[in-house]
Design an enzyme around this catalytic site. Structure first.
Site, mmCIF file in Angstrom:
data_model
loop_
_atom_site.group_PDB
_atom_site.id
_atom_site.type_symbol
_atom_site.label_atom_id
_atom_site.label_comp_id
_atom_site.label_asym_id
_atom_site.label_seq_id
_atom_site.Cartn_x
_atom_site.Cartn_y
_atom_site.Cartn_z
ATOM 1 N N GLY A 42 -29.477 -13.001 -84.193
ATOM 2 C CA GLY A 42 -30.611 -12.115 -84.454
ATOM 3 C C GLY A 42 -30.958 -12.085 -85.931
ATOM 4 O O GLY A 42 -32.106 -12.364 -86.321
ATOM 5 N N ASN A 44 -30.130 -14.088 -88.276
ATOM 6 C CA ASN A 44 -30.563 -15.407 -88.776
ATOM 7 C C ASN A 44 -32.046 -15.629 -88.461
ATOM 8 O O ASN A 44 -32.798 -16.143 -89.290
ATOM 9 C CB ASN A 44 -29.766 -16.542 -88.120
ATOM 10 C CG ASN A 44 -28.276 -16.481 -88.432
ATOM 11 O OD1 ASN A 44 -27.859 -15.777 -89.342
ATOM 12 N ND2 ASN A 44 -27.481 -17.226 -87.676
ATOM 13 N N ASN A 181 -31.876 -24.480 -75.706
ATOM 14 C CA ASN A 181 -31.361 -25.799 -76.067
ATOM 15 C C ASN A 181 -30.941 -26.494 -74.774
ATOM 16 O O ASN A 181 -31.148 -25.969 -73.673
ATOM 17 C CB ASN A 181 -30.234 -25.690 -77.103
ATOM 18 C CG ASN A 181 -28.996 -24.991 -76.565
ATOM 19 O OD1 ASN A 181 -28.836 -24.822 -75.358
ATOM 20 N ND2 ASN A 181 -28.110 -24.586 -77.453
ATOM 21 N N THR A 213 -35.167 -27.289 -77.382
ATOM 22 C CA THR A 213 -34.702 -27.977 -78.586
ATOM 23 C C THR A 213 -33.541 -28.879 -78.188
ATOM 24 O O THR A 213 -32.599 -28.442 -77.529
ATOM 25 C CB THR A 213 -34.278 -26.960 -79.676
ATOM 26 O OG1 THR A 213 -33.261 -26.105 -79.136
ATOM 27 C CG2 THR A 213 -35.435 -26.097 -80.137
ATOM 28 N N ASP A 239 -23.789 -29.109 -91.411
ATOM 29 C CA ASP A 239 -23.374 -27.987 -90.567
ATOM 30 C C ASP A 239 -24.585 -27.568 -89.718
ATOM 31 O O ASP A 239 -25.611 -27.175 -90.263
ATOM 32 C CB ASP A 239 -22.911 -26.829 -91.478
ATOM 33 C CG ASP A 239 -22.487 -25.583 -90.717
ATOM 34 O OD1 ASP A 239 -22.510 -25.605 -89.466
ATOM 35 O OD2 ASP A 239 -22.140 -24.586 -91.378
ATOM 36 N N GLY A 244 -30.931 -23.730 -84.688
ATOM 37 C CA GLY A 244 -31.815 -23.202 -83.640
ATOM 38 C C GLY A 244 -32.503 -21.930 -84.118
ATOM 39 O O GLY A 244 -33.697 -21.718 -83.865
ATOM 40 N N ASP A 245 -31.768 -21.087 -84.817
ATOM 41 C CA ASP A 245 -32.333 -19.820 -85.322
ATOM 42 C C ASP A 245 -33.455 -20.108 -86.322
ATOM 43 O O ASP A 245 -34.499 -19.438 -86.318
ATOM 44 C CB ASP A 245 -31.240 -18.981 -86.002
ATOM 45 C CG ASP A 245 -30.100 -18.650 -85.046
ATOM 46 O OD1 ASP A 245 -30.372 -18.530 -83.842
ATOM 47 O OD2 ASP A 245 -28.947 -18.528 -85.508
ATOM 48 N N GLY A 280 -23.337 -23.206 -93.698
ATOM 49 C CA GLY A 280 -23.580 -21.778 -93.485
ATOM 50 C C GLY A 280 -24.745 -21.500 -92.556
ATOM 51 O O GLY A 280 -25.435 -22.421 -92.112
#
Ligand code: RIB
Length: 296
Positions: A42, A44, A181, A213, A239, A244-245, A280
């Site tokens: 959320g 993110n 996804n 995605t 990373d 997705g966010d 991150g």
């Protein structure tokens, strides 16, 4: 009057461990690196919306040690007046990142799991017809939020992450935009093959704009007669956490700005490409300017 965006979602403290491989059953493994980041699907997504230039309100619940999560969102320009401070420990995530940049995430819901129906009603009372309600699946009462948001005329955008069996019982037919996804598409459609999964989702939710995605394979968009397939950007993957966010935040922000679907998808793909090239979650979400200057 301009429509508002309310993102009702999780706020996590992310404990990130770099590992040679994901830990196996019975194995004890030393990590090569450890760092704490601000995260939660959320929070993110609210960060991505704000960095993409949108005006967003975040609602959710933090624990006593989660105040810095709220401060971080505020410093990104997110309206944090709907974040409730509770006494249950804050939600957190233990994230292993392997040498290919893939992750394996263990979540402790904590405060995120303590959101109540009364709290969602109080918050939704301050939003109305035409506003957007963005949801993930990392807090309690998500099904009630979908129902209530729809009843009040909000446009509901739902990202069923993390996926679990109860999502299939949610009133997804009421969702305006569904962003999934590969794993989520397969679980929701009960089809392994991606083409079949997509066709099944279209059958199940004919009124819903569908965005799938697919990581390195890019993104597929289907809504009634509209179809797009956008390739992923070619980047050095460090990373994948938060990719997705980032995509969701940038896509919605672009749509709200009045951009067409194809352009919004391309901008969102670039933003998530930039995100995966850094370590991150929130810390790797780019700004609108960085995305505009990025030639993939
Ligand atoms: O989508 C990435 C997020 O998933 C991480 O920030 C972690 O908190 C988990 O919620």
């Amino acid at each position: 009057m301009t429509n508002k965006i309310l993102n009702f979602g999780s706020l996590n403290i992310d404990y990130v461990y770099k590992v040679p491989h994901f830990v196996k059953p019975g194995e004890t493994l030393a990590s090569q690196y450890f760092e704490t980041f601000f995260g939660g699907k959320g929070a993110n997504q609210s960060t991505a919306l704000a960095r993409a230039g949108a005006t967003v309100s975040h609602a959710g619940k933090i624990g006593p040690e989660g105040k810095r999560l709220k401060e971080q969102l505020q410093s990104d320009g997110v309206d944090v007046t709907h974040i409730i401070e509770g006494s249950t420990p804050n939600g957190h995530a233990c994230i292993q990142v392997d040498t290919k940049g893939q992750n394996a995430i263990l979540i402790y819901p904590g405060s995120n799991g303590e959101v109540t129906k009364e709290e969602i009603e109080t918050t939704l009372n301050q939003f109305g017809e035409g506003d957007f309600l963005l949801l993930q699946n990392e807090i309690s009462c998500v099904d009630a939020l979908i129902k209530l948001g729809n009843e009040r005329g909000l446009k509901v955008c739902f990202n069923p992450a993390p996926m679990n069996p109860s999502v299939r019982e949610y009133p997804i037919g009421l969702v305006n935009t569904l962003i999934v996804n590969e794993t989520e598409a397969q679980a929701l459609s009960k089809k392994e093959n991606m083409e079949e999964a997509i066709e099944q989702l279209i059958k199940l939710y004919p009124q819903t704009e569908l965005i799938i995605t697919l990581g390195k394979l890019g993104v597929v968009y289907r809504y009634q007669t509209e179809k797009y397939e956008i390739p992923a950007c070619s980047v050095n993957v460090v990373d994948t956490t938060g990719a997705g966010d980032t995509f969701i935040g940038f896509y919605l922000a672009a749509k709200l700005e009045g951009k067409g679907v194809e352009e919004a998808l391309k901008l969102a793909s670039k933003a998530s490409g930039l995100c995966v090239s850094k370590q991150g979650a929130q810390s790797s979400i780019p700004t609108k300017e960085a995305v505009q200057n990025f030639s993939a």
